[in-house]
Scaffold this motif. Structure first.
Motif, PDB file in Angstrom:
ATOM      1  N   ALA A   1       3.875   1.586  -1.120  1.00  0.00           N
ATOM      2  CA  ALA A   1       4.482   1.750  -2.439  1.00  0.00           C
ATOM      3  C   ALA A   1       3.485   2.389  -3.401  1.00  0.00           C
ATOM      4  O   ALA A   1       3.836   3.288  -4.173  1.00  0.00           O
ATOM      5  CB  ALA A   1       4.964   0.404  -2.972  1.00  0.00           C
ATOM      6  N   ARG A   2       2.249   1.955  -3.314  1.00  0.00           N
ATOM      7  CA  ARG A   2       1.234   2.541  -4.194  1.00  0.00           C
ATOM      8  C   ARG A   2       1.019   4.010  -3.854  1.00  0.00           C
ATOM      9  O   ARG A   2       0.810   4.837  -4.734  1.00  0.00           O
ATOM     10  CB  ARG A   2      -0.085   1.790  -4.058  1.00  0.00           C
ATOM     11  N   MET A   3       1.077   4.339  -2.571  1.00  0.00           N
ATOM     12  CA  MET A   3       0.861   5.734  -2.181  1.00  0.00           C
ATOM     13  C   MET A   3       1.986   6.636  -2.683  1.00  0.00           C
ATOM     14  O   MET A   3       1.847   7.850  -2.708  1.00  0.00           O
ATOM     15  CB  MET A   3       0.688   5.862  -0.670  1.00  0.00           C
ATOM     16  N   LEU A   4       3.118   6.032  -3.060  1.00  0.00           N
ATOM     17  CA  LEU A   4       4.191   6.835  -3.651  1.00  0.00           C
ATOM     18  C   LEU A   4       4.057   6.891  -5.167  1.00  0.00           C
ATOM     19  O   LEU A   4       4.881   7.491  -5.845  1.00  0.00           O
ATOM     20  CB  LEU A   4       5.550   6.262  -3.280  1.00  0.00           C
ATOM     21  N   GLY A   5       3.042   6.225  -5.677  1.00  0.00           N
ATOM     22  CA  GLY A   5       2.810   6.306  -7.113  1.00  0.00           C
ATOM     23  C   GLY A   5       3.250   5.093  -7.898  1.00  0.00           C
ATOM     24  O   GLY A   5       3.170   5.082  -9.125  1.00  0.00           O
ATOM     25  N   VAL A   6       3.745   4.068  -7.204  1.00  0.00           N
ATOM     26  CA  VAL A   6       4.147   2.847  -7.907  1.00  0.00           C
ATOM     27  C   VAL A   6       2.879   2.082  -8.292  1.00  0.00           C
ATOM     28  O   VAL A   6       2.121   1.691  -7.407  1.00  0.00           O
ATOM     29  CB  VAL A   6       5.027   1.966  -7.005  1.00  0.00           C
TER      30      VAL A   6
ATOM     31  N   THR B   1       0.829  -1.204   0.000  1.00  0.00           N
ATOM     32  CA  THR B   1       0.000   0.000   0.000  1.00  0.00           C
ATOM     33  C   THR B   1       0.862   1.252   0.000  1.00  0.00           C
ATOM     34  O   THR B   1       0.593   2.211  -0.725  1.00  0.00           O
ATOM     35  CB  THR B   1      -0.919   0.000   1.229  1.00  0.00           C
TER      36      THR B   1
END
Ligand SMILES: Nc1ncnc2c1ncn2[C@@H]1O[C@H](COP(=O)(O)OP(=O)(O)OP(=O)(O)O)[C@@H](O)[C@H]1O
Ligand SMILES: [Mg+2]
Lengths: 235, 342, 296
Positions: free
Chosen positions: C178-183, C176
């Motif tokens: 990582a996704r919040m950093l745009g990945v 999650t």
């Protein structure tokens, strides 16, 4: 800038947030206060796209991001520092920061400039560049997560309890840094339990209790409300 | 607790209906299918005692069935036939010859003992690691059965088991196993295990030693599998180790999962449903093979259809047909609802 | 001396293959916390691609590239068929769908190709032997060693030095965040499946090179090897998978050299018993994975 209307969030059958509305203006620092379990973190995660909203809408600069997933939210210019202080422990400090700039990975020059700026703001991170993030102290990890969020060059920053579990001296440093960020024109939504500190830097504040907003106003107004902490913040 | 009795009653009635129904039809083929179904029921309900309560998939179940089948074979093949059926059998075992009932119990005990020894360390592993080592265990049990020629006649077919399993016996064993599974589910071990599946931390706080509880459930499941293996062995009377491998594992897991692994009702429903589907598909495959185009080349169609069905069920109804309530529970609830309405 | 060289080459070539097999499995597990039961079938796919293209007049290397490409494709397909639809539901659901998908692919091969072994084209060099310090060894063992060194180094480079690799490692500890950093989640997952398919494809060619034929059940042994190696190595650690692979190869080779013919048939059982002993000592495996991490 950020406009939340009638937001509700469910965990299975439990409704953690019930029809919350608030807004954060451009360049403003707004604080979201409330006791444990009030639903602050749920609200933050929902804005960040990590939780689905059951009802309501989230607008960022007029754009509807209610149903956006986390990778879209950050691209829209909103960065989040969650309360769990999620550094990637096996990655070095430099790698953590590099991932912060993931959405700008083509713009190496801009990233390097930004990194230099952040290194002057957080000199400790420059020293620990090649150290695994898991070996940093709690305060350093907090700095790293904030710096990492800033590497995305957001226009809005959500900070969830940045002072959680840190020694007073470090909390002091963190709030100084938040002030600096505010002066630079960044729009900030700050979740805190540390009421006095938060109100000292905030323009306005909202108080949450059991999933709803029970008070709002300028920092001064909230501070002067008698028994505020006794009633809403659990001491 | 009352609805558990109702569930037991209904499920036993289903078993009885299957038994009587196939007798009434009076066709040999149906008798065979019904007996096979009842034996599958024993195995699938046995697997449910572990999987339904612990929430962990076990791939080794069929391996324990094999242990049971071979144990019972060694114990029951008549002494004068052993020379032919198991030429390399150890000297002292050649004289063994016990009653099939005793042999069936022994089959269960042997499977349970082996399970107790090998599974103890496995139950301490994390969920995923436990599941994949159970798969490795299946392969190892198969290797052993395939190569321990003295006891199993190696990869060759072992024959000469007395045919002592008939439909009524299979029905009785199936009914007993259903009752055991329901009792286990309602026992302290069963309840704690199911609680641990929901929330490992909370269950541990209640004083549950989760690996130990899982271990018990695994031993019980292996015991039932061993009994089921003996039951099957004395029905089919000749078999080879490849009867206890991946294809069969896939089949019983399909049955359990389509029905709903969390409930005994699901295990029963899934077994019945998949058995009928399986027989139907096998028939189709046979018919295709008889035509000019098929020409004996159609293999694997049944498994393909079952695999697709299984994926579809997982997508639409991941808990299976009976995801959490037993049939007795469902009925008492609807009855109560009706009472409130009227 | 010759014996020692022989032994070392055997361990290294088997270990290299095992390590690659384990790595392909653990890359998926590390990121999704989900076990891909259909992993062995990627090796099968590579084998049948070689068989099917053997009729053409393509150069061998092109066929090999094609085979690896198909394994990559089927790896990604596994994600869409077995993982994506049920990923959010439960761990067991994915185990079951990937197990079902594995059965589906195997039986499709049975139905549409044949239950019988099919010959796979192999270049001359696969059947040649060389003498090193008095030890006669098949050249393909040396090829396997070289290929595994190159691939392990390439994977290490990918995971340590490229943005994609670092993002994958980040996603493995905290998806999650990582996704919040745009990945993008889908990019990471598809990359993991593609990489897994790539490793399976290459190791598939090397593996099939030992026997020269492909059957629908060819993937079982590699799957089992990958399972055991990752459990020994520690389920979630990439270096752990490599260590587990080499250790398993060491155990297997030692047993090969020491067990009598009668007992050799039970080698898998001995290996498994040893593994159980290792796990009694270290239930978490030899190398601990990344610290935290929830499932997505
Ligand atoms: N994953 C979850 N599953 C179920 N309930 C949850 C979950 N996360 C939070 N909750 C519940 O939602 C409510 C709000 O939690 P939330 O974390 O948003 O509160 P908070 O205001 O951030 O509290 P704190 O100040 O302690 O961080 C709580 O009652 C909590 O128990
Ligand atoms: Mg919070």
């Amino acid at each position: 800038m950020l406009e939340i209307t009638g937001l509700s969030i469910n965990y299975g059958a439990i409704r953690a947030v019930r029809g919350v509305s608030f807004s954060v203006g451009k360049g403003e620092l707004v604080s979201l206060l409330g006791a444990n379990g009030a639903g602050k973190s749920s609200t933050i995660k929902c804005i960040a796209g990590a939780l689905k909203a059951a009802e309501g809408s989230i607008l960022l600069e007029g754009r509807d991001i209610t149903a956006a997933n986390p990778e879209q939210v950050i691209r829209a210019g909103l960065a989040t520092v969650p309360e769990t202080r999620d550094v990637f422990p096996d990655l070095t400090v430099a790698e953590n920061l590099m991932l912060g700039a993931y959405i700008h990975r083509r713009d190496q020059v801009g990233n390097r400039q930004n990194l230099e700026k952040l290194h002057t703001l957080f000199p400790r991170l420059a020293e620990r560049s090649s150290q695994p993030a898991g070996t940093l102290s709690g305060g350093e990890q907090q700095m790293l997560v904030i710096a990492r969020a800033l590497m995305a060059r957001p226009s809005v920053l959500l900070l969830d309890e940045p002072s959680l579990g840190l020694a007073p001296a470090i909390v002091e440093r963190i709030f100084e840094m938040i002030e600096t960020l505010k002066k630079s024109g960044l729009t900030i939504l700050l979740v805190e339990q540390n009421v006095n500190q938060a109100l000292s830097v905030a323009d306005r504040a909202y108080v949450m209790r059991l999933g709803t907003i029970v008070a709002s106003g300028t920092a001064e107004e909230i501070r002067s409300t008698s028994d505020l902490s006794a009633h809403y913040l659990g001491g | 607790m009352k609805h558990a009795y109702l569930t037991a009653l209904i499920l036993i009635a289903v078993v009885a209906a299957l038994a009587v129904g196939s007798q009434l039809l009076g066709i040999r083929l149906y008798d065979r299918i019904a007996t096979n179904l009842l034996i599958s029921l024993v195995l699938v309900v046995g697997l449910q005692t572990f999987m339904g309560n612990s929430g962990l998939l076990s791939f080794a179940h069929i391996g324990f069935m094999g242990l049971g089948a071979y144990t019972s074979a060694v114990l029951t093949i008549p002494a004068q036939m052993k020379g032919m059926a198991l030429p390399d059998l150890y000297e002292f075992m050649t004289v063994l010859e016990v009653s099939p009932l005793l042999a069936m119990l022994a089959a269960g005990v042997v499977a349970a003992l082996v399970a107790a020894v090998v599974a103890y360390p496995l139950m301490r592993l994390s969920d995923a690691a436990a599941v994949i080592t159970s798969f490795a265990l299946l392969v190892v049990l198969y290797t052993v059965m395939n190569n321990w020629s003295a006891l199993t006649n190696g990869p060759r077919t072992l024959f000469g088991l007395p045919k002592t399993t008939d439909m009524p016996i299979a029905a009785v064993v199936a009914a007993i196993v259903i009752v055991i599974a329901l009792l286990f589910k309602e026992s302290r071990t069963g309840k704690l295990l199911r609680a641990s599946r929901e929330d490992e931390v909370a269950a541990a706080a209640l004083g549950a030693n989760i690996p130990h509880l899982r271990w018990r459930a695994f031993i019980l499941a292996a015991f039932i599998a061993g009994v089921g293996g003996a039951l099957w062995g004395h029905f089919i009377t000749s078999f080879a180790p490849k009867a206890f491998y991946l294809k069969e594992t896939f089949l019983i897991i399909t049955m359990l999962v389509i029905g709903g692994a969390n409930t005994v009702t699901g295990a029963v429903a899934g077994t019945i449903l998949v058995t009928f589907a399986y027989e139907g598909l096998r028939g189709t495959e046979g018919a295709l093979n008889a035509t000019a185009i098929g020409a004996g080349q159609v293999v694997g169609l049944t498994e393909i259809v079952l695999a697709l069905a299984m994926i579809a069920v997982m997508i639409v109804k991941p808990g299976g047909l009976f995801p959490n309530r037993e049939i007795g529970h469902i009925l008492t609830r609807t009855r109560r609802k009706k009472e409130i309405v009227s | 001396m010759a014996f020692a060289i022989q032994f070392v080459i055997d361990v290294l070539s088997l270990g290299g293959a095992y390590a690659l097999m384990a790595l392909g499995l653990v890359i998926i597990y590390g990121i999704l916390r989900l076990v891909n039961f259909a992993y062995g079938e990627l090796i099968m796919v590579a084998g049948y691609t070689m068989y099917l293209s053997s009729g053409s007049s393509l150069p061998w290397l092109v066929m090999a590239v094609l085979a690896v490409g198909m394994a990559v494709l089927f790896g990604i397909l596994t994600d869409y068929a077995a993982f994506r639809p049920v990923r959010a539901k439960s761990v067991t659901a994915v185990l079951i769908t990937s197990f079902a998908f594995s059965n589906l692919l195997q039986n499709a091969a049975l139905l549409f190709i044949s239950p019988r072994p099919r010959n796979v084209p192999l270049p001359e060099i696969f059947s040649q032997t060389v003498s090193i310090g008095g030890a006669i060894t098949p050249v393909r063992n040396l090829i396997t060693i070289a290929a595994s060194i190159v691939l392990l180094a390439a994977v290490a480079f990918l995971m340590r030095k490229t943005t994609l690799g670092i993002a994958m490692r980040a996603a493995a500890t905290n998806f999650t965040m990582a996704r919040m950093l745009g990945v993008p989640a889908n990019l990471i997952i598809s990359s993991a499946f593609a990489l897994s398919g790539f490793l399976a494809g290459v190791v598939g060619i090397l593996w099939i090179g030992r026997i020269g034929t492909v059957v629908p059940g060819i993937g079982l042994e590699p799957l089992l090897v990958a399972f055991i190696a990752t459990v020994i190595g520690g389920m979630r650690s990439l270096p752990g998978a490599v260590v587990g692979g080499f250790l398993l190869a060491l155990i297997d080779t030692t047993l090969n050299y020491t067990l009598s013919q009668d007992l050799l048939k039970f080698r898998d059982a001995f290996t498994f018993s040893l593994v159980i002993l290792i796990l009694l000592w270290r239930p978490e495996g030899l190398i601990k994975g990344p610290a935290s991490g929830q499932r997505t």
